[in-house]
Design a protein around this motif. Structure first.
Motif, PDB file in Angstrom:
ATOM      1  N   UNK A 194      -5.563   4.306  -2.945  1.00  0.00           N
ATOM      2  CA  UNK A 194      -6.514   5.147  -2.194  1.00  0.00           C
ATOM      3  C   UNK A 194      -6.235   4.980  -0.766  1.00  0.00           C
ATOM      4  N   UNK A 195      -4.946   4.517  -0.380  1.00  0.00           N
ATOM      5  CA  UNK A 195      -4.729   4.480   0.960  1.00  0.00           C
ATOM      6  C   UNK A 195      -4.872   5.583   1.935  1.00  0.00           C
ATOM      7  N   UNK A 196      -5.773   5.609   2.715  1.00  0.00           N
ATOM      8  CA  UNK A 196      -5.946   6.807   3.598  1.00  0.00           C
ATOM      9  C   UNK A 196      -5.518   6.521   5.117  1.00  0.00           C
ATOM     10  N   UNK A 197      -5.049   5.496   5.475  1.00  0.00           N
ATOM     11  CA  UNK A 197      -4.657   5.140   6.660  1.00  0.00           C
ATOM     12  C   UNK A 197      -5.667   4.981   7.624  1.00  0.00           C
ATOM     13  N   UNK A 198      -6.898   4.103   7.359  1.00  0.00           N
ATOM     14  CA  UNK A 198      -8.107   4.026   8.179  1.00  0.00           C
ATOM     15  C   UNK A 198      -7.632   3.178   9.368  1.00  0.00           C
ATOM     16  N   UNK A 199      -6.816   2.245   9.276  1.00  0.00           N
ATOM     17  CA  UNK A 199      -6.420   1.354  10.478  1.00  0.00           C
ATOM     18  C   UNK A 199      -5.629   2.210  11.496  1.00  0.00           C
ATOM     19  N   UNK A 200      -4.951   3.152  10.994  1.00  0.00           N
ATOM     20  CA  UNK A 200      -3.844   4.053  12.076  1.00  0.00           C
ATOM     21  C   UNK A 200      -5.061   5.253  12.562  1.00  0.00           C
ATOM     22  N   UNK A 201      -5.954   5.753  11.744  1.00  0.00           N
ATOM     23  CA  UNK A 201      -6.768   6.770  12.085  1.00  0.00           C
ATOM     24  C   UNK A 201      -7.604   6.221  13.121  1.00  0.00           C
ATOM     25  N   UNK A 202      -8.189   4.904  13.099  1.00  0.00           N
ATOM     26  CA  UNK A 202      -8.921   4.442  14.313  1.00  0.00           C
ATOM     27  C   UNK A 202      -8.222   4.259  15.403  1.00  0.00           C
ATOM     28  N   UNK A 203      -6.976   4.287  15.681  1.00  0.00           N
ATOM     29  CA  UNK A 203      -6.552   4.330  16.803  1.00  0.00           C
ATOM     30  C   UNK A 203      -6.833   5.700  17.736  1.00  0.00           C
ATOM     31  N   UNK A 204      -6.863   6.657  17.035  1.00  0.00           N
ATOM     32  CA  UNK A 204      -7.224   8.024  17.553  1.00  0.00           C
ATOM     33  C   UNK A 204      -8.886   8.421  17.548  1.00  0.00           C
ATOM     34  N   UNK A 205      -9.670   7.463  17.517  1.00  0.00           N
ATOM     35  CA  UNK A 205     -10.988   7.666  17.342  1.00  0.00           C
ATOM     36  C   UNK A 205     -11.929   6.901  18.389  1.00  0.00           C
ATOM     37  N   UNK A 206     -13.052   7.517  18.879  1.00  0.00           N
ATOM     38  CA  UNK A 206     -13.499   6.926  20.090  1.00  0.00           C
ATOM     39  C   UNK A 206     -14.315   5.738  19.385  1.00  0.00           C
ATOM     40  N   UNK A 207     -14.863   4.908  20.069  1.00  0.00           N
ATOM     41  CA  UNK A 207     -15.646   3.902  19.377  1.00  0.00           C
ATOM     42  C   UNK A 207     -16.889   4.128  18.675  1.00  0.00           C
ATOM     43  N   UNK A 214       0.906  -1.257   0.017  1.00  0.00           N
ATOM     44  CA  UNK A 214       0.092   0.009  -0.115  1.00  0.00           C
ATOM     45  C   UNK A 214       0.866   1.304  -0.104  1.00  0.00           C
ATOM     46  N   UNK A 215       2.041   1.255   0.704  1.00  0.00           N
ATOM     47  CA  UNK A 215       2.911   2.647   0.754  1.00  0.00           C
ATOM     48  C   UNK A 215       3.823   2.280  -0.127  1.00  0.00           C
ATOM     49  N   UNK A 216       4.424   3.514  -0.559  1.00  0.00           N
ATOM     50  CA  UNK A 216       5.700   3.469  -1.425  1.00  0.00           C
ATOM     51  C   UNK A 216       6.887   3.065  -0.532  1.00  0.00           C
ATOM     52  N   UNK A 217       7.842   2.622  -1.210  1.00  0.00           N
ATOM     53  CA  UNK A 217       8.947   1.971  -0.544  1.00  0.00           C
ATOM     54  C   UNK A 217       9.707   3.361   0.230  1.00  0.00           C
ATOM     55  N   UNK A 218      10.225   3.179   1.257  1.00  0.00           N
ATOM     56  CA  UNK A 218      10.951   4.318   1.859  1.00  0.00           C
ATOM     57  C   UNK A 218      10.159   4.939   3.061  1.00  0.00           C
ATOM     58  N   UNK A 219       8.948   4.792   3.166  1.00  0.00           N
ATOM     59  CA  UNK A 219       7.931   5.243   4.202  1.00  0.00           C
ATOM     60  C   UNK A 219       8.122   4.380   5.336  1.00  0.00           C
ATOM     61  N   UNK A 220       7.934   5.030   6.661  1.00  0.00           N
ATOM     62  CA  UNK A 220       8.167   4.165   7.584  1.00  0.00           C
ATOM     63  C   UNK A 220       6.960   3.388   8.105  1.00  0.00           C
ATOM     64  N   UNK A 221       7.107   2.230   8.632  1.00  0.00           N
ATOM     65  CA  UNK A 221       6.210   1.365   8.852  1.00  0.00           C
ATOM     66  C   UNK A 221       4.967   2.175   9.978  1.00  0.00           C
ATOM     67  N   UNK A 222       3.975   2.128   9.288  1.00  0.00           N
ATOM     68  CA  UNK A 222       3.010   3.266   9.526  1.00  0.00           C
ATOM     69  C   UNK A 222       2.061   3.009  11.025  1.00  0.00           C
ATOM     70  N   UNK A 223       1.969   1.203  11.169  1.00  0.00           N
ATOM     71  CA  UNK A 223       1.235   1.058  12.114  1.00  0.00           C
ATOM     72  C   UNK A 223       1.944   0.834  13.250  1.00  0.00           C
TER      73      UNK A 223
END
Lengths: 331, 579, 166
Positions: free
Chosen positions: B257-270, B129-138
């Motif tokens: 179309x990667x928007x980081x839904x799984x990362x964003x979920x960690x800063x959202x309430x249930x 999903x991410x281009x090479x060179x980006x840090x491990x996002x999760x």
């Protein structure tokens, strides 16, 4: 008057008629497809959206004419003309009435079909010279398909020639006015001619050449502005040309059964154009309904089914005509 | 149900000592093994469990746990799941299990890129999903950056991306004219790699065919189908090696179309998670919200009133219909039939009006929440549904006649894109893709959730696995959905539309996975909770990621035209593939 | 077709003998040619929105033109994307003055969580969907500017006073 001047005026008149027909066909396709698909087509510009076509033409004229860097420059530039000019010439053989025909050589049917065989080469040239992969695929499909379907078209035109005894379109039309419309004795030829016309004008179910969903725009992917406009216009004018051909061969041209040419008078043109547009309407409805044939499927249909069938039909038809003539002569 | 004893027996047979094999509350049976035993474990379990359904990672380093990789194995025959977990050090090597289950192909790539693991034994260990060179996002140590941070960031000198940018500026963004220039054949993901490889770049999946001296050989060429293409249903980029019209090999490039839904979920309430997963499978939002709501309810042990469950089923089925219509039309349009596209969209409009009446929006509903639903259904919406149900079945017959009955379409669809039953099982196919290949599995019937156990509906399976079978199974799904909607209206119980929950919901520590039968297959949500008001990790199991793997492996050998039809029949939704 | 289906439902595929399939497709095309079109000609015609339709957030003003915001900032906390920024000054006597109730309309996803969270009904999801703008200054707008925040204690008192009348 100077015969050259007359010829030039005729050519200009044909050009104007062709362009008008093309524009009307473009408007018609958008409206017909719209209403067939539960929507409206153009409505805003002009009454019922008629001026939309003018707006589109002006837009095409004023757009940037960009050509890809790696294209084969000369071939890329003249390919739209290879598509447009033969269509335009073929247009001049159409008999609108017994007096309104721009060019009436003795074998006008054969000449028309000969000129109509050139646009596929133009389409191929357009796709090939664009040097874009999608365009190339479109060009290859065009060559395969359009060349294939010219042969059954020619063969389908033969039964009316047999009945009329002449390869002149005007003569065929007049022969129909003395007997019956040839659609009745030559129904299979009529159907084959319709199928071939659908293919030659690149409309569904035979529009593999410019399949939007696969090839973006097929052979015309890299074309913009008026070059694209030329090819687009040629395609819609081709609609009218093929419709006119089929109407002249099978549907009695500008004549109506039982009414003589003099009685019709100026309405003959309207009759002819009405018949043509009825066929164009049929083309458009078929276009908006059916899925596309795949390349190998329509090549198979063209070579393995239409061609043998039309050959067999000619033999059967000619034999039947001869037998009926002998029976009539004998009795 | 596969019992614990049986698993223990299988493992001891392979001389694998698990770290633990326990029933963990919400997850069911969990087998924890050391990373070194992973391949042996899978070898032992392969025969009992036909499918690898889900693969995810989680960063448990703040809890001194390392990186935990979770695998979910499923036995369809016994209708039971087994969760296999292993823990790795950050930066360690993850052995690939693609030798046992092909459905690990893409999820492993994603898990390793998101958590900074090295993938070994995998045929194509590129970033997904991410281009090479980006840090491990999760990873928890990689923060979400604000817009100001990104704008303030400058690329360091000597960065290859900066060099490329400078070069293009000098050139005025005109493509180079030398056809042998290696830049010509670069594929997007290769641009930012540290050392530009010499010569033309060909993506690793693509194998050059040996020229057969007996045949008339032609040059193969590389065709990029997408990402801006009228028929790739989203931002799919398929790099295909073509021989004339035939696709010889292909590779799908996703992540646009990667928007980081799984990362964003960690800063959202249930209760805000629904807005995130709505945008995953964006046409089937209700089903996604339902999965999240059920997961949270399972963790927090919330009891949902009956009426809420029935309303949820009603919305899920209406959403299924709307989603199927927006698939059926464009699949017809892909083959050239223009009319069916608009006829289907008209029917979809009728259902979208109902959805708007009930939830307030046509697409991003935000209607199903933990505890129930946001508001009750209105009498006007009931009337609208009644009106539609009068004509809907007849219109489905019309759609069949308009598209699927015509011989031209049947020639295009039968025998195209065939997925065999074995392929479907090993590639993790669920939902209609599995059913079209002969696997009789429907989560609504076999693992009922919400009020589905009270509904009466049929589940159609086909045996040919081609485009035709998939289309037919989905058409029948639509008819069954109409039946379920009818039953929902007739039998809706009275009561509350939601349980009473505190404004800020705190969920006790735990972990759970809830699958639902989304329109595209099995959509699952795996949530790790840590007792706060925000989830620790939310993983979204997208059904179309697995369909993408299937299509990737079945695309070669088809004509371009068939390839497009076959892609359309899998019904990709890149919102969920890329998240 | 060699697809066999289980369970054999009533809608099993009919084997298409050429040209019956083509004819049925043509029949459907003919039917649809004579159906009414389904176009709503925007902007001349607009569709009726349901009550619950969620578009941009709007402030609720009563008949006197008074807003209802108490600057409690619950909406700001509940917004997923942090679209609401309330610039509030709290004075010594605990009353609040709203300098700006700033709303980043272009970033709002219209989920409605802020409206659900507001305890005073001071905001609602509007029905205005024609939000396209050409000036980037219109991406973020102030819905309230330089107004006194309503005191929740006074509001409660006012409400209970009105109750006997209603």
């Amino acid at each position: 008057m100077n015969p050259w001047l007359v010829a030039l005026l005729r050519a200009l008149l044909i050009l104007v008629v062709m362009l008008l027909n093309g524009s009307l066909a473009i408007y018609m396709v958008r409206k017909v497809l719209g209403h067939a698909h539960l929507r409206l087509g153009p409505t805003e510009l002009g009454p019922a959206g008629i001026a939309q076509v003018i707006a589109d033409i002006v837009k095409l004229l004023t757009k940037e004419d960009r050509h890809p860097n790696r294209s084969d420059r000369w071939l890329y530039l003249i390919a739209p003309f290879i598509v447009f000019v033969p269509s335009f010439v073929a247009f001049s053989f159409i008999p609108f009435t017994d007096k309104l025909v721009a060019a009436n050589p003795e074998m006008s049917l054969l000449m028309m079909l000969a000129f109509l065989a050139v646009p596929p080469l133009g389409i191929f040239a357009a796709g090939w010279s664009s040097r874009s992969k999608f365009a190339t695929i479109g060009a290859m499909r065009a060559i395969g398909g359009m060349v294939t379907y010219e042969i059954p078209l020619l063969l389908a035109a033969i039964p009316p020639v047999i009945l009329a005894g002449s390869a002149n379109l005007q003569a065929i039309v007049l022969a129909q006015s003395h007997s019956i419309w040839y659609i009745l004795p030559c129904l299979p030829s009529f159907v084959i001619a319709l199928i071939c016309a659908q293919m030659e004008t690149n409309q569904a179910p035979f529009d593999m050449t410019e399949a939007d969903q696969e090839l973006v725009a097929g052979f015309s992917t890299e074309y913009s502005a008026m070059r694209f406009g030329f090819m687009y216009l040629a395609e819609f004018a081709g609609n009218f040309t093929f419709a006119a051909l089929i109407v002249s061969l099978f549907l009695g041209g500008w004549t109506l059964p039982g009414i003589s040419a003099t009685a019709l008078g100026p309405f003959a043109v309207l009759v002819f154009v009405a018949k043509c547009y009825l066929l164009i309407f049929l083309f458009m409805m078929v276009r908006g309904t059916y899925s596309r044939y795949r390349v190998d499927h329509y090549l198979e249909v063209g070579w393995k089914r239409l061609l043998p069938f039309s050959l067999a039909w000619i033999v059967v038809f000619a034999a039947a005509v001869r037998i009926i003539a002998m029976l009539k002569g004998g009795a | 149900m596969i019992e614990r004893a049986r698993i223990a027996e299988l493992l001891s047979g392979a001389s694998v000592t698990p770290v633990s094999l326990e029933d963990e509350s919400c997850l069911g049976l969990v087998l924890r093994v050391a990373a070194d035993d992973l391949l042996a474990t899978f070898a032992a379990l392969r025969d009992s469990f036909e499918q690898l359904i889900d693969l995810l990672g989680a960063d448990l380093t703040p809890r001194n746990g390392g990186i935990e990789v979770t695998y979910r194995l499923r036995s369809l025959q016994e209708n039971s799941d087994l969760v296999v977990k292993t823990t790795l050090e950050p930066g360690a090597a993850l052995p690939s299990v693609t030798g046992f289950y092909l459905s690990a192909l893409l999820p492993e790539r994603e898990a390793c890129e998101m958590f900074g693991l090295k993938l070994t034994g995998h045929p194509n260990p590129k970033h997904l999903l991410l281009t090479e060179g980006l840090p491990p996002m999760l990873l928890k140590s990689v923060p979400l950056r604000s817009e100001e941070d990104i704008q303030a960031e400058t690329l360091p000198e000597g960065d290859p991306a900066l060099q490329l940018l400078q070069e293009f500026e000098e050139r005025g963004i005109i493509p180079p004219e030398d056809p042998d220039d290696p830049l010509e054949n670069y594929v997007m993901a290769e641009w930012l790699s540290p050392e530009p490889p010499p010569g033309p770049i060909v993506p690793r999946n693509i194998r050059r065919q040996d020229d057969d001296p007996q045949s008339l050989s032609t040059n193969h060429y590389l065709l990029q189908i997408g990402p801006a293409h009228p028929a790739t249903h989203g931002v799919l980029n398929i790099v295909a090696e073509m021989d004339g019209e035939k696709i010889v090999s292909s590779e799908a490039h996703v992540g646009n179309l990667h928007r980081g839904i799984e990362k964003l979920a960690e800063s959202r309430r249930y209760h805000q998670l629904g807005t995130l997963v709505d945008r995953g499978d964006y046409v089937g939002g209700c089903n996604n919200e339902l999965a999240v709501a059920l997961a949270v309810e399972q963790l927090a042990e919330i009891e949902v009133p009956d009426r809420a469950s029935w309303i949820r089923v009603l919305m899920a089925e209406i959403n299924r219909l709307a989603s199927h219509y927006i698939w059926f039309g464009p699949t017809g349009l892909d083959t050239g039939a223009m009319g069916i596209f608009l006829f289907c969209l008209y029917d979809r409009e009728l259902w979208l009006d109902v959805l708007e009446e009930i939830s307030g929006q046509r697409m991003m509903f935000n209607y199903i929440r933990p505890g129930g639903v946001v508001a009750d259904i209105t009498p006007k919406s009931v009337q609208m549904i009644e009106d539609i149900l009068k004509i809907a079945d007849g219109r489905l017959d019309e759609h069949y006649d308009a598209l699927m009955a015509s011989e031209i379409f049947q020639q295009r669809a039968c025998g195209v894109g065939v997925v065999s039953k074995e392929d479907a099982l090993s590639l993790g196919a669920t939902g209609f893709v599995a059913r079209a290949s002969g696997i009789d599995w429907d989560l609504r019937r076999d693992r009922p959730y919400a009020a589905y156990d009270k509904m009466d509906f049929d589940v159609l399976t086909a045996d040919s696995g081609d485009v035709w079978a998939r289309m037919f199974c989905r058409l029948d799904e639509m008819r069954q959905s109409l039946r379920i909607v009818r039953q929902c209206l007739d039998g809706m119980p009275e009561g509350d539309f939601s349980a009473k929950l505190p404004r800020v919901l705190r969920v006790p520590e735990g972990e759970c996975y809830v699958p639902v039968e989304a329109p595209r297959g099995e959509m699952g949500v795996h949530i790790y909770s840590d007792g706060t008001d925000k989830p620790y990790r939310m993983s979204y199991r997208p059904p179309t990621l697995y369909s993408l793997m299937i299509s990737d492996l079945t695309l070669p050998g088809h004509f371009l035209a068939d390839g497009i039809v076959s892609l359309g029949s899998f019904d990709f939704c890149f919102g969920e593939v890329d998240r | 077709m060699t697809t066999s289906l289980t369970p054999a439902s009533a809608s099993a595929p009919k084997k298409a003998h050429w040209p019956s399939g083509l004819i049925s497709a043509a029949r459907i095309a003919a039917i649809n040619l004579f159906r009414r079109n389904i176009t709503i000609q925007y902007p001349k015609q607009r569709y009726d929105q349901p009550d619950r339709s969620r578009w941009a957030v709007e402030q609720v003003f009563d008949e006197a033109g008074m807003h209802r915001c108490t600057a409690c900032k619950i909406c700001e906390q509940s917004c997923s994307d942090k679209c609401i920024h309330i610039d509030v000054e709290t004075r010594e006597d605990k009353t609040k003055f709203i300098h700006a109730w700033n709303y980043e309309r272009a970033a709002c996803m219209m989920c409605g969580l802020c409206v659900e969270a507001c305890p005073y009904g001071a905001i609602r999801m509007g029905h205005d969907y024609e939000l396209a703008h050409s000036a980037s200054a219109e991406k973020r707008i102030d819905l309230l500017r330089e107004v006194e925040a309503i005191d929740p204690r006074k509001k409660q008192a006012a409400d209970t006073q009105e109750a006997p009348d209603a």
